[in-house]
Motif scaffolding. Sequence first.
Motif: not given
Length: 237
Positions: A132, A174-178, A185-186
């Motif tokens: 990250y 930022t934590h992304p969507t997975q 959402r991020p």
Amino acid sequence: MTARTALIVRGGWDGHQPVEATEVFVPFLETNGFDIRIEESPAVYADADEMAAIDLIVQSVTMSEAGHDEVMGLRAAVEAGTGLTGWHGGIADSYRASSDYLQLVGGQFVTHPSRRPDLLVEGAHENNYLDYTVQITDLGKRHPITEGVDDFTLTTEQYWVLHDDLNDVLATTTHPTQPWHPWHRPIVSPAVWTRLWGKGRIVVTTPGHTPEVLEHPSVRTIIERGMLWATRTASAS
């Protein structure tokens, strides 16, 4: 000139290696003229006379507990001008049962998202190691703690932190969507922030899961600069 005094408080969960982690910064503090006191529990926070002589607190206590008198002693010391800093769970995941502590530091770890399910190994710390980026904010680009530090990448735990607007955020992640996670959402989470509390200054840096992460040049620079920035100033004496 009277030497400044740094109090290192360490303990709690052994997985964050509180002794080894804090020892990384002892030479830096000594070189910068600090007399260093080390305590293995937060009990010292309840001693008002002892705390009045401390210019900087470096805390590395993950989870664990602190009594009411200890937390209120810490709050009083910072309000009177003692600086407070730390990294990762040693400051952002301490004393979970104390809302007074959480208000003081301004952010609480809630999770570190995991790898893809097919990569998980039961019980392995690496399950939560992600690649990250730590992104310096516009404020961070002109703040003495992070000025000149470029965005940088890490492979370690990426902290998701609940926080409030009293923080001055110097860096985010930022934590992304997975597909394997339930959020839609991020999520932008603070990675480095400062906080003013009375006459005192607080600096929280969320990377720092292992001593190796602390040795990353950007992480170490931010933490060391944060120590100097947080230290009691003449106007706070």
